[in-house]
Scaffold this active site. Structure first.
Site, PDB file in Angstrom:
ATOM      1  N   LYS A 225       0.826  -1.224   0.000  1.00 42.34           N
ATOM      2  CA  LYS A 225       0.000   0.000   0.000  1.00 42.34           C
ATOM      3  C   LYS A 225       0.855   1.267   0.000  1.00 42.34           C
ATOM      4  O   LYS A 225       2.012   1.257   0.411  1.00 42.34           O
ATOM      5  CB  LYS A 225      -0.978  -0.042   1.171  1.00 42.34           C
ATOM      6  CG  LYS A 225      -2.093  -1.063   0.875  1.00 42.34           C
ATOM      7  CD  LYS A 225      -3.229  -1.027   1.853  1.00 42.34           C
ATOM      8  CE  LYS A 225      -4.298  -2.022   1.366  1.00 42.34           C
ATOM      9  NZ  LYS A 225      -5.269  -2.338   2.413  1.00 42.34           N
ATOM     10  N   ARG A 261      -3.151 -10.358   4.912  1.00 38.39           N
ATOM     11  CA  ARG A 261      -3.658 -10.370   3.533  1.00 38.39           C
ATOM     12  C   ARG A 261      -2.574  -9.766   2.644  1.00 38.39           C
ATOM     13  O   ARG A 261      -2.268  -8.582   2.765  1.00 38.39           O
ATOM     14  CB  ARG A 261      -4.950  -9.550   3.465  1.00 38.39           C
ATOM     15  CG  ARG A 261      -5.587  -9.506   2.086  1.00 38.39           C
ATOM     16  CD  ARG A 261      -6.831  -8.635   2.085  1.00 38.39           C
ATOM     17  NE  ARG A 261      -7.437  -8.610   0.766  1.00 38.39           N
ATOM     18  CZ  ARG A 261      -7.037  -7.823  -0.225  1.00 38.39           C
ATOM     19  NH1 ARG A 261      -6.038  -6.987  -0.055  1.00 38.39           N
ATOM     20  NH2 ARG A 261      -7.642  -7.870  -1.400  1.00 38.39           N
TER      21      ARG A 261
HETATM   22  N1  HH2 Z   1      -7.347  -4.029   1.120  1.00 40.70           N
HETATM   23  C1  HH2 Z   1      -7.746  -4.068  -0.170  1.00 40.70           C
HETATM   24  C2  HH2 Z   1      -8.818  -4.884  -0.568  1.00 40.70           C
HETATM   25  N2  HH2 Z   1      -9.462  -5.662   0.331  1.00 40.70           N
HETATM   26  N3  HH2 Z   1      -9.703  -6.445   2.531  1.00 40.70           N
HETATM   27  C3  HH2 Z   1      -9.341  -6.406   3.824  1.00 40.70           C
HETATM   28  N4  HH2 Z   1      -9.984  -7.164   4.719  1.00 40.70           N
HETATM   29  N5  HH2 Z   1      -8.308  -5.618   4.250  1.00 40.70           N
HETATM   30  C4  HH2 Z   1      -7.616  -4.820   3.407  1.00 40.70           C
HETATM   31  O1  HH2 Z   1      -6.699  -4.095   3.870  1.00 40.70           O
HETATM   32  C5  HH2 Z   1      -7.997  -4.805   2.029  1.00 40.70           C
HETATM   33  C6  HH2 Z   1      -9.066  -5.651   1.613  1.00 40.70           C
HETATM   34  C7  HH2 Z   1      -7.030  -3.245  -1.177  1.00 40.70           C
HETATM   35  O2  HH2 Z   1      -5.973  -3.971  -1.728  1.00 40.70           O
HETATM   36  P1  HH2 Z   1      -6.028  -4.739  -3.136  1.00 40.70           P
HETATM   37  O3  HH2 Z   1      -7.077  -5.793  -3.138  1.00 40.70           O
HETATM   38  O4  HH2 Z   1      -4.661  -5.233  -3.431  1.00 40.70           O
HETATM   39  O5  HH2 Z   1      -6.378  -3.622  -4.192  1.00 40.70           O
HETATM   40  P2  HH2 Z   1      -7.725  -3.172  -4.911  1.00 40.70           P
HETATM   41  O6  HH2 Z   1      -8.703  -2.757  -3.857  1.00 40.70           O
HETATM   42  O7  HH2 Z   1      -7.307  -2.031  -5.773  1.00 40.70           O
HETATM   43  O8  HH2 Z   1      -8.267  -4.335  -5.679  1.00 40.70           O
END
Ligand code: HH2
Length: 292
Positions: A225, A261
């Site tokens: 992030k 995660r």
């Molecule tokens: N962060 C993201 C998405 N889902 N779920 C939980 N429980 N906690 C988190 O910190 C979290 C999450 C964002 O990351 P990512 O899926 O890599 O990116 P994007 O939202 O752009 O798909």
């Protein structure tokens, strides 16, 4: 006392061994892996790759929730994720799959297709979500976010970020319980980067133990992030943030987090083993000192 996270037929004992949740985003626009796994065959291959690296859980998402993102309709989320979930279910039905969605409709379809966890970054904003999760006894991740992904970075000021997050999570835990979700199915997440400044995300990471004290497993999603880059000075792209992500994972587990995660599973598994051993050694030392 062992802490159990119940996810349908699976009881994860998270007290001694942190669970590594590998991220597979079946999206065109996720901040780190957007577009890489939109093709179902590539997403399925990625799932198998992450399992081979040691992932305990796979988190499938079909909607980016990066700052400024727009909601994706349920039908489109399901169109993206269904072939991946179906193929996984055929090949590896024992694998614990989490569906990353704010939509009760998508969650219900995913649970019917064999998912065991609903990862809801809106923490039950959809009024049907609690009942859907309760019906199957699925695991539920309740995450803190202020507003929606579209608006969340407009106000990132908190008087006391950890206290506010803890109060929010307790309120959503009560909402889940009222919908019939068992307490042992619930995990908490501070929502790193969701409506937080870099300093706010760092404070939450450093103060994870205050959320652990609420008595449920704590999941941390700091992987790649942007707050990491703000602190380290790493330039884009997000793949350059892996060393800082591993350091964040170590801090989180040492402070008591039990689910990570992450995008980078193999390295994080090793970090988790070290950090949980250090945490156990610290506790053993404290216990020995307190003997009469
Ligand atoms: N962060 C993201 C998405 N889902 N779920 C939980 N429980 N906690 C988190 O910190 C979290 C999450 C964002 O990351 P990512 O899926 O890599 O990116 P994007 O939202 O752009 O798909």
């Amino acid at each position: 006392m062992p802490v159990i996270w119940r996810c349908r037929d699976v009881a994860l004992d998270v007290s001694t061994r942190a669970q590594v949740m590998g991220i597979v985003n079946v999206t065109p626009d996720s901040f780190s892996d957007g577009g890489r796994y939109l093709d179902p065959d590539l997403a399925i291959a990625r799932c198998h790759e992450l399992l081979a690296e040691g992932a305990d859980i796979l988190d499938l998402g079909a909607e980016s929730t990066r700052p400024g993102s727009q909601p994706v309709p349920a039908a489109e989320q399901w169109r993206r994720v269904e072939p991946v979930l179906a193929a996984l279910q055929r090949a590896r039905p024992e694998v614990v799959v989490s569906i990353d969605t704010r939509s009760a409709e998508v969650a219900a379809r995913a649970l019917a297709a064999g998912a065991r966890i609903v990862n809801d970054v809106s923490a039950l904003a959809d009024p049907e979500m609690g009942a859907v999760v309760a019906r199957d006894g699925a695991g539920l991740v309740l995450m803190h976010m202020r507003g929606t992904p579209e608006t969340m970075q407009q106000d990132t000021a908190y008087a006391d970020v950890a206290a506010e997050v803890a109060g929010f999570l307790e309120a959503r835990r009560a909402r889940a319980r009222a919908a019939g979700v068992a307490d042992e199915c619930i995990a908490f997440d501070p929502g790193i980067g969701f409506g937080k400044s870099a300093a706010g995300s760092l404070a939450l990471l450093a103060r994870i133990s205050e959320l652990v004290a609420l008595g449920r497993p704590v999941l941390v999603g700091a992987s790649r992030k942007s707050f990491l880059a703000r602190l380290t000075g790493d330039a884009d792209p997000p793949a350059g943030r892996v060393p800082a992500s591993l350091a964040a994972a170590a801090i989180a587990v040492f402070e008591g987090a039990t689910v990570l995660r992450v995008h980078d599973v193999a390295a994080t598994v090793r970090v988790a083993r070290l950090a949980e051993a250090a945490r156990a050694a610290k506790r053993a030392g404290a216990a020995a000192r307190s003997l009469p």
